[in-house]
Design a protein around this motif. Structure first.
Motif, PDB file in Angstrom:
ATOM      1  N   GLY A  69       0.771  -1.224  -0.031  1.00 17.06           N
ATOM      2  CA  GLY A  69      -0.143  -0.078   0.057  1.00 17.06           C
ATOM      3  C   GLY A  69       0.918   1.183   0.147  1.00 17.06           C
ATOM      4  N   ARG A  70       0.161   2.303  -0.508  1.00 28.40           N
ATOM      5  CA  ARG A  70       0.903   3.661  -0.601  1.00 28.40           C
ATOM      6  C   ARG A  70       1.446   4.021   0.574  1.00 28.40           C
ATOM      7  NH1 ARG A  70      -1.604   8.996  -3.288  1.00 28.40           N
ATOM      8  NH2 ARG A  70      -1.136   7.422  -5.110  1.00 28.40           N
ATOM      9  N   GLN A  71       0.611   3.827   2.043  1.00 23.30           N
ATOM     10  CA  GLN A  71       0.983   4.482   3.082  1.00 23.30           C
ATOM     11  C   GLN A  71       2.480   3.413   3.735  1.00 23.30           C
ATOM     12  OE1 GLN A  71       0.177   7.449   4.524  1.00 23.30           O
ATOM     13  NE2 GLN A  71       2.046   7.081   5.623  1.00 23.30           N
ATOM     14  N   ALA A  72       2.341   2.159   3.496  1.00 25.52           N
ATOM     15  CA  ALA A  72       3.351   1.200   3.988  1.00 25.52           C
ATOM     16  C   ALA A  72       4.630   1.883   3.301  1.00 25.52           C
ATOM     17  CB  ALA A  72       2.938  -0.133   3.625  1.00 25.52           C
ATOM     18  N   LYS A  73       4.562   2.099   1.994  1.00 18.71           N
ATOM     19  CA  LYS A  73       5.810   2.570   1.070  1.00 18.71           C
ATOM     20  C   LYS A  73       6.310   3.729   1.941  1.00 18.71           C
ATOM     21  CE  LYS A  73       4.740   0.480  -3.161  1.00 18.71           C
ATOM     22  NZ  LYS A  73       4.126   0.683  -4.705  1.00 18.71           N
ATOM     23  N   VAL A  74       5.356   4.787   2.057  1.00 18.17           N
ATOM     24  CA  VAL A  74       5.839   6.060   2.666  1.00 18.17           C
ATOM     25  C   VAL A  74       6.393   5.858   3.930  1.00 18.17           C
ATOM     26  CG1 VAL A  74       4.946   8.309   3.501  1.00 18.17           C
ATOM     27  CG2 VAL A  74       4.272   7.236   1.277  1.00 18.17           C
ATOM     28  N   ASP A  75       5.917   5.009   4.808  1.00 17.40           N
ATOM     29  CA  ASP A  75       6.356   4.659   6.300  1.00 17.40           C
ATOM     30  C   ASP A  75       7.757   4.058   6.138  1.00 17.40           C
ATOM     31  OD1 ASP A  75       3.706   5.692   7.105  1.00 17.40           O
ATOM     32  OD2 ASP A  75       3.246   3.489   7.723  1.00 17.40           O
ATOM     33  N   PHE A  76       7.996   3.347   5.068  1.00 15.78           N
ATOM     34  CA  PHE A  76       9.222   2.589   4.947  1.00 15.78           C
ATOM     35  C   PHE A  76      10.126   3.413   4.339  1.00 15.78           C
ATOM     36  CE2 PHE A  76      12.455   0.559   2.116  1.00 15.78           C
ATOM     37  CZ  PHE A  76      12.821  -0.306   3.035  1.00 15.78           C
ATOM     38  N   TYR A  77       9.932   4.599   3.590  1.00 19.44           N
ATOM     39  CA  TYR A  77      10.865   5.580   3.166  1.00 19.44           C
ATOM     40  C   TYR A  77      11.335   6.189   4.358  1.00 19.44           C
ATOM     41  CZ  TYR A  77       8.764   5.250  -1.523  1.00 19.44           C
ATOM     42  OH  TYR A  77       8.265   4.642  -2.820  1.00 19.44           O
ATOM     43  N   HIS A  78      10.552   6.670   5.434  1.00 19.83           N
ATOM     44  CA  HIS A  78      10.863   7.582   6.539  1.00 19.83           C
ATOM     45  C   HIS A  78      11.615   6.432   7.531  1.00 19.83           C
ATOM     46  CE1 HIS A  78      10.369  10.226  10.149  1.00 19.83           C
ATOM     47  NE2 HIS A  78       9.907   8.992  10.505  1.00 19.83           N
ATOM     48  N   ASN A  79      10.833   5.241   7.929  1.00 24.01           N
ATOM     49  CA  ASN A  79      11.408   4.474   8.852  1.00 24.01           C
ATOM     50  C   ASN A  79      13.147   4.030   8.348  1.00 24.01           C
ATOM     51  OD1 ASN A  79       9.118   4.534  10.531  1.00 24.01           O
ATOM     52  ND2 ASN A  79       8.219   2.537   9.453  1.00 24.01           N
ATOM     53  N   LEU A  80      13.267   3.870   6.964  1.00 25.63           N
ATOM     54  CA  LEU A  80      14.662   3.417   6.620  1.00 25.63           C
ATOM     55  C   LEU A  80      15.415   4.482   6.960  1.00 25.63           C
ATOM     56  CD1 LEU A  80      16.403   1.309   5.373  1.00 25.63           C
ATOM     57  CD2 LEU A  80      15.826   2.256   3.227  1.00 25.63           C
ATOM     58  N   CYS A  81      15.162   5.826   6.386  1.00 30.35           N
ATOM     59  CA  CYS A  81      15.894   6.686   6.738  1.00 30.35           C
ATOM     60  C   CYS A  81      16.262   7.061   7.966  1.00 30.35           C
ATOM     61  CB  CYS A  81      15.424   8.171   6.058  1.00 30.35           C
ATOM     62  SG  CYS A  81      15.623   7.974   4.317  1.00 30.35           S
ATOM     63  N   VAL A  82      15.362   7.149   8.961  1.00 29.10           N
ATOM     64  CA  VAL A  82      15.419   7.356  10.714  1.00 29.10           C
ATOM     65  C   VAL A  82      16.422   6.255  11.079  1.00 29.10           C
ATOM     66  CG1 VAL A  82      14.479   7.169  12.804  1.00 29.10           C
ATOM     67  CG2 VAL A  82      13.340   8.439  10.743  1.00 29.10           C
ATOM     68  N   ALA A  83      16.376   4.899  10.683  1.00 30.92           N
ATOM     69  CA  ALA A  83      17.315   3.722  11.080  1.00 30.92           C
ATOM     70  C   ALA A  83      18.573   3.938  10.905  1.00 30.92           C
ATOM     71  CB  ALA A  83      16.567   2.430  10.763  1.00 30.92           C
ATOM     72  N   LEU A  84      18.818   4.181   9.361  1.00 31.84           N
ATOM     73  CA  LEU A  84      19.936   4.490   9.006  1.00 31.84           C
ATOM     74  C   LEU A  84      20.916   5.775   9.445  1.00 31.84           C
ATOM     75  CD1 LEU A  84      19.630   3.498   5.093  1.00 31.84           C
ATOM     76  CD2 LEU A  84      20.292   1.956   6.928  1.00 31.84           C
ATOM     77  N   ASP A  85      20.019   6.551   9.776  1.00 28.77           N
ATOM     78  CA  ASP A  85      20.863   7.792  10.417  1.00 28.77           C
ATOM     79  C   ASP A  85      21.255   7.355  11.796  1.00 28.77           C
ATOM     80  OD1 ASP A  85      21.845  10.639  10.688  1.00 28.77           O
ATOM     81  OD2 ASP A  85      19.714  11.103  11.693  1.00 28.77           O
ATOM     82  N   LYS A  86      20.236   6.853  12.582  1.00 30.69           N
ATOM     83  CA  LYS A  86      20.590   6.496  13.930  1.00 30.69           C
ATOM     84  C   LYS A  86      21.726   5.700  14.013  1.00 30.69           C
ATOM     85  CE  LYS A  86      18.351   4.885  17.945  1.00 30.69           C
ATOM     86  NZ  LYS A  86      16.706   4.327  18.524  1.00 30.69           N
ATOM     87  N   THR A  87      21.566   4.432  13.296  1.00 30.27           N
ATOM     88  CA  THR A  87      22.559   3.403  13.279  1.00 30.27           C
ATOM     89  C   THR A  87      23.709   3.493  12.657  1.00 30.27           C
ATOM     90  OG1 THR A  87      20.522   1.803  13.587  1.00 30.27           O
ATOM     91  CG2 THR A  87      22.685   0.884  13.199  1.00 30.27           C
ATOM     92  N   CYS A  88      23.738   3.986  11.463  1.00 30.47           N
ATOM     93  CA  CYS A  88      24.789   4.138  10.558  1.00 30.47           C
ATOM     94  C   CYS A  88      25.405   5.570  10.543  1.00 30.47           C
ATOM     95  CB  CYS A  88      24.694   3.415   9.462  1.00 30.47           C
ATOM     96  SG  CYS A  88      23.907   1.835   9.506  1.00 30.47           S
ATOM     97  N   GLY A  89      24.669   6.574  10.796  1.00 31.68           N
ATOM     98  CA  GLY A  89      25.175   7.849  10.393  1.00 31.68           C
ATOM     99  C   GLY A  89      25.071   8.409   9.058  1.00 31.68           C
ATOM    100  N   ILE A  90      24.215   7.496   8.185  1.00 33.11           N
ATOM    101  CA  ILE A  90      23.672   7.858   6.889  1.00 33.11           C
ATOM    102  C   ILE A  90      22.682   8.808   6.838  1.00 33.11           C
ATOM    103  CG2 ILE A  90      23.018   7.043   4.488  1.00 33.11           C
ATOM    104  CD1 ILE A  90      24.399   4.277   5.624  1.00 33.11           C
ATOM    105  N   GLN A  91      22.745   9.904   6.157  1.00 35.25           N
ATOM    106  CA  GLN A  91      21.698  10.919   6.248  1.00 35.25           C
ATOM    107  C   GLN A  91      20.699  10.662   5.189  1.00 35.25           C
ATOM    108  OE1 GLN A  91      23.361  15.029   5.976  1.00 35.25           O
ATOM    109  NE2 GLN A  91      24.784  14.678   7.846  1.00 35.25           N
ATOM    110  N   ALA A  92      19.664  11.262   5.435  1.00 40.16           N
ATOM    111  CA  ALA A  92      18.457  10.894   4.563  1.00 40.16           C
ATOM    112  C   ALA A  92      18.732  11.565   3.293  1.00 40.16           C
ATOM    113  CB  ALA A  92      17.126  11.593   5.096  1.00 40.16           C
ATOM    114  N   SER A  93      19.455  12.304   3.001  1.00 40.32           N
ATOM    115  CA  SER A  93      19.997  12.903   1.863  1.00 40.32           C
ATOM    116  C   SER A  93      20.808  11.711   0.855  1.00 40.32           C
ATOM    117  CB  SER A  93      20.690  14.063   1.882  1.00 40.32           C
ATOM    118  OG  SER A  93      21.668  14.031   2.579  1.00 40.32           O
ATOM    119  N   ASP A  94      21.293  11.015   1.766  1.00 43.08           N
ATOM    120  CA  ASP A  94      22.065   9.740   0.966  1.00 43.08           C
ATOM    121  C   ASP A  94      21.207   8.333   0.862  1.00 43.08           C
ATOM    122  OD1 ASP A  94      24.537  10.890   0.178  1.00 43.08           O
ATOM    123  OD2 ASP A  94      25.436  10.837   2.312  1.00 43.08           O
ATOM    124  N   VAL A  95      20.095   8.412   0.697  1.00 45.48           N
ATOM    125  CA  VAL A  95      19.035   7.361   0.890  1.00 45.48           C
ATOM    126  C   VAL A  95      18.281   7.473  -0.411  1.00 45.48           C
ATOM    127  CG1 VAL A  95      17.556   5.675   2.069  1.00 45.48           C
ATOM    128  CG2 VAL A  95      19.478   6.901   3.362  1.00 45.48           C
TER     129      VAL A  95
END
Length: 129
Positions: A77-103
């Motif tokens: 679903g559209r919302q699940a995809k949007v949630d994934f975009y956000h959740n992945l960027c938050v997780a990568l920033d928090k865990t790996c120091g990868i900023q959302a602009s690099d995802v």
């Protein structure tokens, strides 16, 4: 399922890649409500110029930490995809120091008949999954 393919610049350590994959898996499980054991990930690494990712004119800065994630999946679903975009960027920033602009994330959708998890059977069609 889904199958996550990661396209990265060469240079990350094995530990860094493991952290990235773990963070992405957690975001995927949370966003799509799939079982924790449902983990299929592939990492490909490239030297410049074999991976190039500009910002499509959006003014998004990219660094050597850039990650392109291809998600091969049944329709979501559209919302699940949007949630994934956000959740992945938050997780990568928090865990790996990868900023959302690099995802960067791209979905490739297919159907139940497009999957066999082994043994020569289409488990979504046979009812095994």
């Amino acid at each position: 399922m889904p199958l996550l393919k990661f396209h990265l610049y060469k240079g990350r350590s094995a530990d860094e890649v493991s952290l990235l994959l773990d963070a992405a898996h957690k975001a995927m499980v949370h966003s799509f409500n799939v079982p924790k054991a449902d983990r299929y990930q592939i990492v490909s690494e490239y030297q410049y110029p074999y991976l190039q990712a500009l910002d499509t004119g959006l003014g998004i800065p990219r660094t050597e930490k850039f990650v392109l994630v291809e998600v091969v999946s049944r329709p979501r679903g559209r919302q699940a995809k949007v949630d994934f975009y956000h959740n992945l960027c938050v997780a990568l920033d928090k865990t790996c120091g990868i900023q959302a602009s690099d995802v960067m994330i791209s979905f490739v959708e297919n159907s139940d008949e497009d999957w066999s998890f082994g043994c020569g059977r289409a488990q979504f069609l046979t009812g095994e999954l």
